[in-house]
Design a protein around this motif. Structure first.
Motif, PDB file in Angstrom:
ATOM      1  N   GLY A   1       0.830  -1.198   0.000  1.00  0.00           N
ATOM      2  CA  GLY A   1       0.000   0.000   0.000  1.00  0.00           C
ATOM      3  C   GLY A   1       0.859   1.242   0.000  1.00  0.00           C
ATOM      4  N   ILE A   2       0.335   2.297  -0.603  1.00  0.00           N
ATOM      5  CA  ILE A   2       1.120   3.527  -0.667  1.00  0.00           C
ATOM      6  C   ILE A   2       0.209   4.723  -0.413  1.00  0.00           C
ATOM      7  CG2 ILE A   2       0.906   3.753  -3.198  1.00  0.00           C
ATOM      8  CD1 ILE A   2       4.092   4.484  -2.736  1.00  0.00           C
ATOM      9  N   THR A   3       0.621   5.546   0.527  1.00  0.00           N
ATOM     10  CA  THR A   3      -0.180   6.695   0.926  1.00  0.00           C
ATOM     11  C   THR A   3       0.188   7.895   0.061  1.00  0.00           C
ATOM     12  OG1 THR A   3      -0.177   5.818   3.159  1.00  0.00           O
ATOM     13  CG2 THR A   3      -0.837   8.127   2.905  1.00  0.00           C
TER      14      THR A   3
ATOM     15  N   ASP B   1      -7.457   2.745   1.217  1.00  0.00           N
ATOM     16  CA  ASP B   1      -7.534   2.304   2.624  1.00  0.00           C
ATOM     17  C   ASP B   1      -8.155   0.920   2.752  1.00  0.00           C
ATOM     18  OD1 ASP B   1      -6.280   4.578   3.455  1.00  0.00           O
ATOM     19  OD2 ASP B   1      -7.932   5.384   4.623  1.00  0.00           O
TER      20      ASP B   1
ATOM     21  N   THR C   1      -4.495   5.648   1.443  1.00  0.00           N
ATOM     22  CA  THR C   1      -3.496   4.676   1.023  1.00  0.00           C
ATOM     23  C   THR C   1      -4.079   3.811  -0.097  1.00  0.00           C
ATOM     24  OG1 THR C   1      -2.562   4.649   3.250  1.00  0.00           O
ATOM     25  CG2 THR C   1      -2.045   2.767   1.826  1.00  0.00           C
TER      26      THR C   1
ATOM     27  N   PHE D   1       5.862   3.740   3.701  1.00  0.00           N
ATOM     28  CA  PHE D   1       4.914   4.218   2.683  1.00  0.00           C
ATOM     29  C   PHE D   1       3.437   4.052   3.012  1.00  0.00           C
ATOM     30  CE2 PHE D   1       8.732   2.877   0.264  1.00  0.00           C
ATOM     31  CZ  PHE D   1       9.058   4.116  -0.250  1.00  0.00           C
ATOM     32  N   ASN D   2       3.118   3.197   3.947  1.00  0.00           N
ATOM     33  CA  ASN D   2       1.740   2.737   4.088  1.00  0.00           C
ATOM     34  C   ASN D   2       1.136   3.231   5.402  1.00  0.00           C
ATOM     35  OD1 ASN D   2      -0.566   1.190   4.564  1.00  0.00           O
ATOM     36  ND2 ASN D   2       0.260  -0.604   3.518  1.00  0.00           N
TER      37      ASN D   2
END
Lengths: 366, 366, 366
Positions: free
Chosen positions: A215-217, A324, A293, C238-239
């Protein structure tokens, strides 16, 4: 009050400004450099070896690393915004998008659109504009070709409706039309250890689902830097003062940002899918905002050989991005959770976490 | 406690360290590349075709796209900070700023300043230092030349005052002194469709006002990335720990950031104003902070032909930037709202939304 | 539920997957360009003249500016993450890190690690993996060589423990092994005014402490852009969705980010320490999060001449970085505040503001 500046600023085109067959040359030509590649790298973190390493690219037959296909897409798309979608209510879809020539750092990209369809809506306040947009390089050769349709406001509700024309667009690009942007590669020289995944074309199967795990925000600075890099001027992405009073209360992230995030995440599971050959269609199911995310998963919809080519094969993928919401259980439609097979065409009952439903072809070494 | 490191760190110069006629060679030389261009593009989103496209630039007579003039300005300005303004209380103004040679990616920029004026303030705690700063390229040729004055703290209030000297500086750069950084272009080959605006030099008129429409919100990451890109070390931009206890409670954004934001926004209405030829003066009327949205409008103060040149003409612009305040009604002074014509010289009664009042010359194809 | 995608995604290696003597070739090769240099410049703001100016570098004998040593380190380190530390509980340390060849924009970097030690922990849930990692350029020449050890989870607690092997690693790199990445320079041509500091090698002394003064606040967008630039995939950076439920409630910043921030800040006091020649060891004492302000100070631990070289000398530095804590009084250990001389080896009683304790060699012109 009078506004003497109105004639100098660009008001964008309204629905009644478009004519069937009209050709629109877009500003601004853009030389894309290794600098842009680095900024894109910093924003999305792709790891596909062909685009990451000149040495790797040369080993399989490229003269050097080509630009990430989506960077090319975003730059070309960005040029069309001031003319096509500045007064858009909604981006309705795109289809028949093909990458036609590899683009290398130093190339200058231009864009031209042709109006291929028009349909006024029953409310007479808006209409749908269909365009075919093409990106060209400095030699005038087409590097990208796609159809897109947007709902655009009318300036004047009483303006007469144009003759209605809805273009026929393919549900998916035929495999025979794929591969022009990929030179014949030396698949034996493609080092899967260096590339980070042992799985070649033949290791996948139709129906296979892959959770891309990571996951990447997203931060406000990131999506704005990306969108300005493409010279995309859509105001909704940049102006918190206006958006704070708008529908969402905040800046809406460019839909292409979610595509690039999902594509970069898809490396984990699709590490050798080194090129996007075509986009069959895409839907921005829900808006994405900073602070959320993004996760993604993919399903292999089809596999195809390319006529006359033994070096690469094509996977048709459906990639779903969520916000998310991890994708271990492949969220898609609300019904799908109860065990039903999701139907790509069955309407709006998406899982509320889904933001993107993308159908595209990638190439993999055989 | 004793601090043995004091001799190694740079304390900056205090008022009594400056001598009239003193020449200061600044650190750090900086090779500016297409990477810097890309970062600048991502941060500000300029769309002027000459700087965006090597092909466009070549078509009108440049060897390739030059750097954005303001990127050159910021890099040169940044070099002067550790020596001139590290102990500044306030940046008071600049004048007679001329761009003298096009700068291309790969050039290495240096800066040298000469102290051209000194005046101790009555309180004996501070003084005003006037410098002329020049940016040079790797061949030793001047690319930028400007005067600037700052209020600098004294180290020791009892230090004797230097002889007072206030330099004479022009209110505006004479049109005859413009254009050195613009090669003679082929104005007929300048494609206004590709450039994104149909309006050439002759289409503007003195007194015309242009609302640049688009607002852009600033993030902390963005202004810090920009300011570090220029190697500008002014501490107030970077250190939230210290600033949280300071006058504003937060990091102050480099004034040049507002200039670049306004310039990029001015494309909408001034799309062919492809070069900044000179800056006559500028005032940072109020501080800018992250989270605010910047808008801008411009007035054409004057128009001038350049001696012996039929290819380009010069517009003298006054560009006003605001925060969280659209510019449809051209906000400027408080009186101006009641219908009075604003007077550029009438003091401090700016609309509280105004952050920048910039007076400069741009070149446009004829 | 079944997860057919598991075989396609990278689960990383667990403790029992490592074998003594095993060699791991890492993905993804990466061509590092002037674009990466610009992004790095924007994120950290280094001002060392050799890396900043091609002209300066050429004047002293380089063919052009080399990449910042730490950019090389981060790119090589990033490659090792998916294979070595994806399932790491903790990064325990590194040692014997040497920079062996200057790297210039355009170089393609690869990485290979060898397992040089293994030790299962008493709890049988984790073990320590020692690797020697090497970065190579496109010619197959080693540019970087370092040892690192991490605590890695076991997949299966009942898996048998491997034979224990703890490698011998030097406390510090011997001066005789320094300097390979620095060509012989013309120290007389090294212009200390342009470089921004008058202090050469001989001006420092062992025991000298330097407060680097400037604090810099970190934003989420910045550390994520940096870490993606290096293709470092460690998820914890990152998450936010996952980390919001984790130990810290927020994204943990890559430890190397603090190193780069401290190194860039150290310019103020060590302006001519133009190259990092080796890293003897480093400890990330406490985590760093966005919103905090990083300060740094250094102590000169040792000074050494390089065999046969009159051009440069080596300073062994200990650089301490803190968060939200200026370093005027050189914070380190809790006892140290009471006047005791801090002992580098005396355990865990760090001042709570300390985040980094780095021991390394830099080169300076003589």
């Amino acid at each position: 009050m009078s506004n003497p500046s109105a004639p100098k600023t660009n008001p964008g085109n309204f629905f009644e400004d478009f004519r069937l067959g009209q050709e629109i040359r877009h500003a601004t030509p853009r030389t894309v450099t290794s600098g842009d590649v680095a900024v894109y790298q910093g924003l999305f973190g792709p790891r596909f070896a062909v685009q990451s390493s000149d040495a790797f690219a040369r080993a399989i037959g490229y003269p050097r690393s080509p630009l990430d296909d989506l960077l090319v897409f975003h730059v070309v798309f960005g040029k069309t915004v001031p003319d096509i979608s500045l007064n858009a209510v909604a981006n309705l879809g795109y289809a028949d998008c093909r990458f036609l020539k590899p683009v290398y750092p130093g190339a200058t990209l231009n864009a031209v659109s042709e109006v291929i369809g028009l349909r006024e809506n029953a409310n007479r306040k808006t209409g749908i504009v269909y365009v075919r947009s093409r990106g060209f390089d400095q030699d005038g050769e087409i590097v990208l070709d796609y159809a897109r349709w947007v709902m655009v406001r009318k300036r004047d509700e009483t303006a007469p409706a144009p003759p209605e024309k809805i273009p026929e667009l393919p549900k998916a690009v035929e495999p025979t039309r794929l591969g022009a942007a990929c030179p014949t590669i030396n698949a034996a020289a493609y080092d899967t250890v260096l590339a980070g995944s042992p799985h070649r074309f033949g290791d996948y199967q139709v129906g296979e689902k892959i959770d891309h795990v990571d996951g990447i925000t997203v931060e406000e600075a990131e999506h704005m830097i990306a969108t300005r890099l493409y010279q995309n001027t859509a105001r909704i992405h940049f102006n918190q003062f206006a958006e704070s009073k708008g529908r969402f209360g905040r800046r809406l992230i460019y839909g292409g940002h979610a595509i690039s995030l999902a594509r970069a995440r898809s490396f984990n599971g699709l590490g050798n899918a080194f090129q996007v050959a075509a986009i069959n269609g895409g839907r921005h199911v829900a808006p994405l905002f900073a602070g959320l995310t993004v996760f993604a998963w993919s399903e292999v919809l089809a596999m195809a050989e390319l006529p006359g080519r033994m070096d690469v094969g094509a996977l048709r993928l459906r990639t779903i991005a969520t916000k998310d919401r991890p994708c271990l259980d492949f969220p898609l439609k609300v019904h799908a959770r109860a065990g039903q097979r999701p139907d790509p065409g069955d309407g709006d009952d998406y899982d509320p976490a889904v933001i993107l439903d993308l159908d595209y072809w990638v190439l993999m070494p055989r």
